[in-house]
Design a protein around this motif. Structure first.
Motif, PDB file in Angstrom:
ATOM      1  N   THR A 175      34.841  35.787  54.779  1.00 51.73           N
ATOM      2  CA  THR A 175      34.768  35.713  53.333  1.00 51.73           C
ATOM      3  C   THR A 175      35.687  36.786  52.784  1.00 51.73           C
ATOM      4  O   THR A 175      35.948  37.775  53.476  1.00 51.73           O
ATOM      5  N   PRO A 176      36.227  36.593  51.570  1.00 59.53           N
ATOM      6  CA  PRO A 176      37.108  37.629  51.050  1.00 59.53           C
ATOM      7  C   PRO A 176      36.321  38.838  50.551  1.00 59.53           C
ATOM      8  O   PRO A 176      35.334  38.676  49.823  1.00 59.53           O
ATOM      9  N   ILE A 177      36.758  40.018  50.967  1.00 59.47           N
ATOM     10  CA  ILE A 177      36.106  41.254  50.521  1.00 59.47           C
ATOM     11  C   ILE A 177      37.169  42.201  49.983  1.00 59.47           C
ATOM     12  O   ILE A 177      38.368  41.930  50.092  1.00 59.47           O
ATOM     13  N   LEU A 178      36.720  43.284  49.392  1.00 60.08           N
ATOM     14  CA  LEU A 178      37.654  44.251  48.816  1.00 60.08           C
ATOM     15  C   LEU A 178      37.802  45.449  49.759  1.00 60.08           C
ATOM     16  O   LEU A 178      36.826  46.155  50.034  1.00 60.08           O
ATOM     17  N   TYR A 179      38.985  45.615  50.281  1.00 58.78           N
ATOM     18  CA  TYR A 179      39.289  46.780  51.122  1.00 58.78           C
ATOM     19  C   TYR A 179      39.903  47.860  50.240  1.00 58.78           C
ATOM     20  O   TYR A 179      40.653  47.550  49.318  1.00 58.78           O
ATOM     21  N   TYR A 180      39.593  49.114  50.536  1.00 61.20           N
ATOM     22  CA  TYR A 180      40.250  50.160  49.749  1.00 61.20           C
ATOM     23  C   TYR A 180      40.620  51.366  50.597  1.00 61.20           C
ATOM     24  O   TYR A 180      39.961  51.707  51.563  1.00 61.20           O
ATOM     25  N   PRO A 210      47.665  49.387  42.083  1.00 58.99           N
ATOM     26  CA  PRO A 210      46.203  49.429  42.231  1.00 58.99           C
ATOM     27  C   PRO A 210      45.629  48.366  43.168  1.00 58.99           C
ATOM     28  O   PRO A 210      44.748  48.654  43.956  1.00 58.99           O
ATOM     29  N   MET A 211      46.127  47.123  43.067  1.00 60.79           N
ATOM     30  CA  MET A 211      45.511  46.087  43.902  1.00 60.79           C
ATOM     31  C   MET A 211      46.477  44.956  44.225  1.00 60.79           C
ATOM     32  O   MET A 211      47.388  44.670  43.454  1.00 60.79           O
ATOM     33  N   ALA A 212      46.232  44.316  45.353  1.00 58.12           N
ATOM     34  CA  ALA A 212      46.909  43.062  45.710  1.00 58.12           C
ATOM     35  C   ALA A 212      45.875  42.213  46.443  1.00 58.12           C
ATOM     36  O   ALA A 212      44.789  42.703  46.768  1.00 58.12           O
ATOM     37  N   GLN A 213      46.193  40.967  46.686  1.00 54.73           N
ATOM     38  CA  GLN A 213      45.242  40.114  47.422  1.00 54.73           C
ATOM     39  C   GLN A 213      45.981  39.152  48.338  1.00 54.73           C
ATOM     40  O   GLN A 213      47.159  38.895  48.160  1.00 54.73           O
ATOM     41  N   SER A 214      45.246  38.599  49.307  1.00 51.83           N
ATOM     42  CA  SER A 214      45.968  37.947  50.401  1.00 51.83           C
ATOM     43  C   SER A 214      46.286  36.474  50.214  1.00 51.83           C
ATOM     44  O   SER A 214      47.243  35.994  50.779  1.00 51.83           O
ATOM     45  N   HIS A 215      45.544  35.723  49.503  1.00 47.45           N
ATOM     46  CA  HIS A 215      45.822  34.291  49.463  1.00 47.45           C
ATOM     47  C   HIS A 215      45.236  33.752  48.172  1.00 47.45           C
ATOM     48  O   HIS A 215      44.025  33.587  48.066  1.00 47.45           O
ATOM     49  N   LEU A 216      46.105  33.474  47.203  1.00 51.42           N
ATOM     50  CA  LEU A 216      45.628  33.155  45.849  1.00 51.42           C
ATOM     51  C   LEU A 216      44.669  31.971  45.792  1.00 51.42           C
ATOM     52  O   LEU A 216      43.605  32.084  45.184  1.00 51.42           O
ATOM     53  N   PRO A 217      45.014  30.808  46.381  1.00 48.72           N
ATOM     54  CA  PRO A 217      44.061  29.700  46.256  1.00 48.72           C
ATOM     55  C   PRO A 217      42.703  30.049  46.878  1.00 48.72           C
ATOM     56  O   PRO A 217      41.663  29.714  46.323  1.00 48.72           O
ATOM     57  N   TRP A 218      42.728  30.720  48.009  1.00 50.26           N
ATOM     58  CA  TRP A 218      41.458  31.023  48.681  1.00 50.26           C
ATOM     59  C   TRP A 218      40.608  31.994  47.854  1.00 50.26           C
ATOM     60  O   TRP A 218      39.424  31.743  47.608  1.00 50.26           O
ATOM     61  N   ILE A 219      41.233  33.099  47.421  1.00 48.74           N
ATOM     62  CA  ILE A 219      40.434  34.150  46.785  1.00 48.74           C
ATOM     63  C   ILE A 219      40.323  33.944  45.279  1.00 48.74           C
ATOM     64  O   ILE A 219      39.241  34.076  44.704  1.00 48.74           O
ATOM     65  N   PHE A 220      41.435  33.593  44.643  1.00 47.12           N
ATOM     66  CA  PHE A 220      41.432  33.500  43.179  1.00 47.12           C
ATOM     67  C   PHE A 220      41.248  32.064  42.679  1.00 47.12           C
ATOM     68  O   PHE A 220      41.499  31.794  41.516  1.00 47.12           O
ATOM     69  N   THR A 221      40.866  31.160  43.537  1.00 46.16           N
ATOM     70  CA  THR A 221      40.477  29.838  43.027  1.00 46.16           C
ATOM     71  C   THR A 221      39.164  29.445  43.701  1.00 46.16           C
ATOM     72  O   THR A 221      38.107  29.490  43.065  1.00 46.16           O
ATOM     73  N   GLU A 222      39.220  29.109  44.997  1.00 45.76           N
ATOM     74  CA  GLU A 222      38.005  28.621  45.656  1.00 45.76           C
ATOM     75  C   GLU A 222      36.868  29.634  45.516  1.00 45.76           C
ATOM     76  O   GLU A 222      35.759  29.290  45.097  1.00 45.76           O
ATOM     77  N   ASN A 223      37.143  30.878  45.878  1.00 49.88           N
ATOM     78  CA  ASN A 223      36.063  31.866  45.824  1.00 49.88           C
ATOM     79  C   ASN A 223      35.840  32.440  44.434  1.00 49.88           C
ATOM     80  O   ASN A 223      34.815  33.070  44.195  1.00 49.88           O
ATOM     81  N   PHE A 224      36.768  32.204  43.524  1.00 50.53           N
ATOM     82  CA  PHE A 224      36.486  32.505  42.126  1.00 50.53           C
ATOM     83  C   PHE A 224      35.374  31.565  41.648  1.00 50.53           C
ATOM     84  O   PHE A 224      34.430  31.983  40.966  1.00 50.53           O
ATOM     85  N   MET A 225      35.486  30.305  42.055  1.00 45.91           N
ATOM     86  CA  MET A 225      34.476  29.325  41.661  1.00 45.91           C
ATOM     87  C   MET A 225      33.115  29.686  42.275  1.00 45.91           C
ATOM     88  O   MET A 225      32.107  29.730  41.584  1.00 45.91           O
ATOM     89  N   SER A 226      33.090  29.958  43.572  1.00 46.50           N
ATOM     90  CA  SER A 226      31.795  30.229  44.211  1.00 46.50           C
ATOM     91  C   SER A 226      31.165  31.525  43.691  1.00 46.50           C
ATOM     92  O   SER A 226      29.975  31.562  43.407  1.00 46.50           O
TER      93      SER A 226
END
Ligand SMILES: O=P(O)(O)OC[C@H](O)CO
Length: 412
Positions: A122-127, A160-176
């Protein structure tokens, strides 16, 4: 002589080493079967190679297919033996302690498990711990908090931030994460016919409007659509926070030469007061039809082995993919793994979060191609070539056309 079977997979680098180790453990655990794992490139390449091989009658016994390709492989007529049938036909009892999100995602409409969960993420936030300390900020829980802390990180010299895969994190998992319906027909589970995407909606468009503003203000980094494109700038210390797969944890521990930690995927408080659990990501193993019984038995034995506690915990600890059974999760806890490495529990905790109506999964054929459309259009938003409204109209239109074409392949 042991019965020989092949597994085609998409696990490169540290993940490939862990896959080979699991195969060796299986081979050493008994003498009847021998499994050879073969790396076939990334997820998309592995699926394409499998479909071509299936047409030529040269497909492997087992193939690893990612979440986005699940509907395509399940819908390919005669290609797959449901994992549950394979296991039961081999006289092995099917276990019932898969964690719910995992079982749902790869099951058919009657709840029968078709894919064998393997690398669930699942997508998580690494820092980057030092970066956040330098800026004097805490990792954000919500996107509202992100907006408050991002300027301090920029000030301290970080993207400050980047993410790895837009459809996965900012679409599919945005919905969930926000419990928003993703497609008609119960997110596609009720059948391919008439399934339509529900992404052209205000909350998602608001999010992309924000991301575009953040990029323009130097508060967010966008480095491309490739799987690894956005991980590299986090690994080299340029980016302070990175949204990525829990399954990247093991690789990061090897490659990052700074102290990093992880927490949950942020959500918009403006959209939901409390977040919901995310979709299961990663991939599952599919047994392919057209092989002799003894090879199917070998595949069933491997599936059974994979679900048992020791290989599960080994895989979880090596990679960061989540334990897929209650037994494996309990075993990891008993071993004190999460006392030692608390961040390693974030993924499984997030997946066991609040259940809603729409966050169990989705089933959409040709979804791999729909992701391509999304990636292209999101790129156009960020470069200023398309407005958010224009891009989402196109995604909706092209996406629905792909869904319709897939439905036609299903109606015979
Ligand atoms: O990087 P993974 O293996 O966790 O997979 C992420 C996505 O679910 C694949 O579509």
């Amino acid at each position: 002589e042991p019965v020989e079977i092949e597994l085609w997979h998409a696990m490169g680098g540290a993940l490939g080493e862990a896959t080979n180790a699991v195969a060796e453990q299986f081979n050493a655990s008994q003498d009847a079967y021998n499994l050879t794992p073969i790396y076939k490139g990334n997820y998309e390449e592995t699926l394409t190679a499998t479909i071509a091989a299936f047409r030529a009658g040269e497909h492997p016994n087992i193939v690893q297919v990612f979440d986005a390709g699940a509907a395509t492989i399940i819908g390919a007529e005669g290609a797959v033996i449901p994992a549950q049938d394979l296991i039961e036909q081999a006289g092995i009892e099917f276990r019932d302690d898969y964690i719910p999100g995992v079982a749902n995602f790869y099951a058919d409409a009657d709840g029968k498990m078709v894919g064998m969960p393997f690398n669930s993420s699942t997508p998580i936030l690494y820092y980057n711990v030092e970066a956040l300390e330098e800026a004097g900020v805490e990792p954000p829980t919500t996107w509202e908090e992100f907006e408050q802390i991002a300027p301090a990180l920029k000030e301290a010299g970080y993207v400050p931030m980047a993410q790895s895969h837009l459809p996965w994190i900012f679409t599919e998992n945005f919905m969930s994460r926000h419990n928003l319906q993703f497609a008609t027909n119960a997110n596609g589970y009720e059948g391919a016919e008439g399934t339509e995407l529900l992404v052209n909606v205000e909350p998602l468009k608001m999010h992309f409007t924000k991301v575009k503003e953040w990029i323009d203000a130097g508060l967010f980094g966008y480095y491309g659509t490739g799987w690894g494109d956005n991980q590299a700038p986090f690994e080299n210390g340029e980016v302070a926070m990175w949204l990525g797969s829990s399954g990247s944890f093991g690789g990061l521990r090897q490659s990052a030469d700074f102290d990093f930690s992880a927490t949950f995927l942020p959500y918009w408080e403006a959209v939901t007061e409390e977040p919901y659990h995310t979709f299961i990501g990663g991939a599952a193993l599919f047994a392919m039809s057209g092989h002799p019984d003894e090879e199917n038995e070998a595949a069933a034995a491997f599936f059974e082995f994979l679900s048992s506690a020791d290989p599960q915990v080994f895989w979880h600890r090596e990679t960061g993919y989540v334990p897929i059974t209650a037994e494996a999760y309990e075993t990891a806890k008993e071993q004190g793994y999460y006392d030692e490495v608390p961040q390693a529990e974030v993924g499984i905790q997030q997946l066991q979060g609040r259940a809603g109506e729409w966050n169990n999964g989705y089933r959409m054929g040709f979804y791999v191609q729909i992701r391509d459309v999304m990636n292209r259009e999101y790129g156009r938003i960020f470069s200023g070539e398309a407005t958010v409204d224009e891009a989402f109209e196109i995604i909706e239109e092209e996406g629905n056309r792909l869904l319709e074409r897939f439905a036609q392949t299903q109606s015979g």
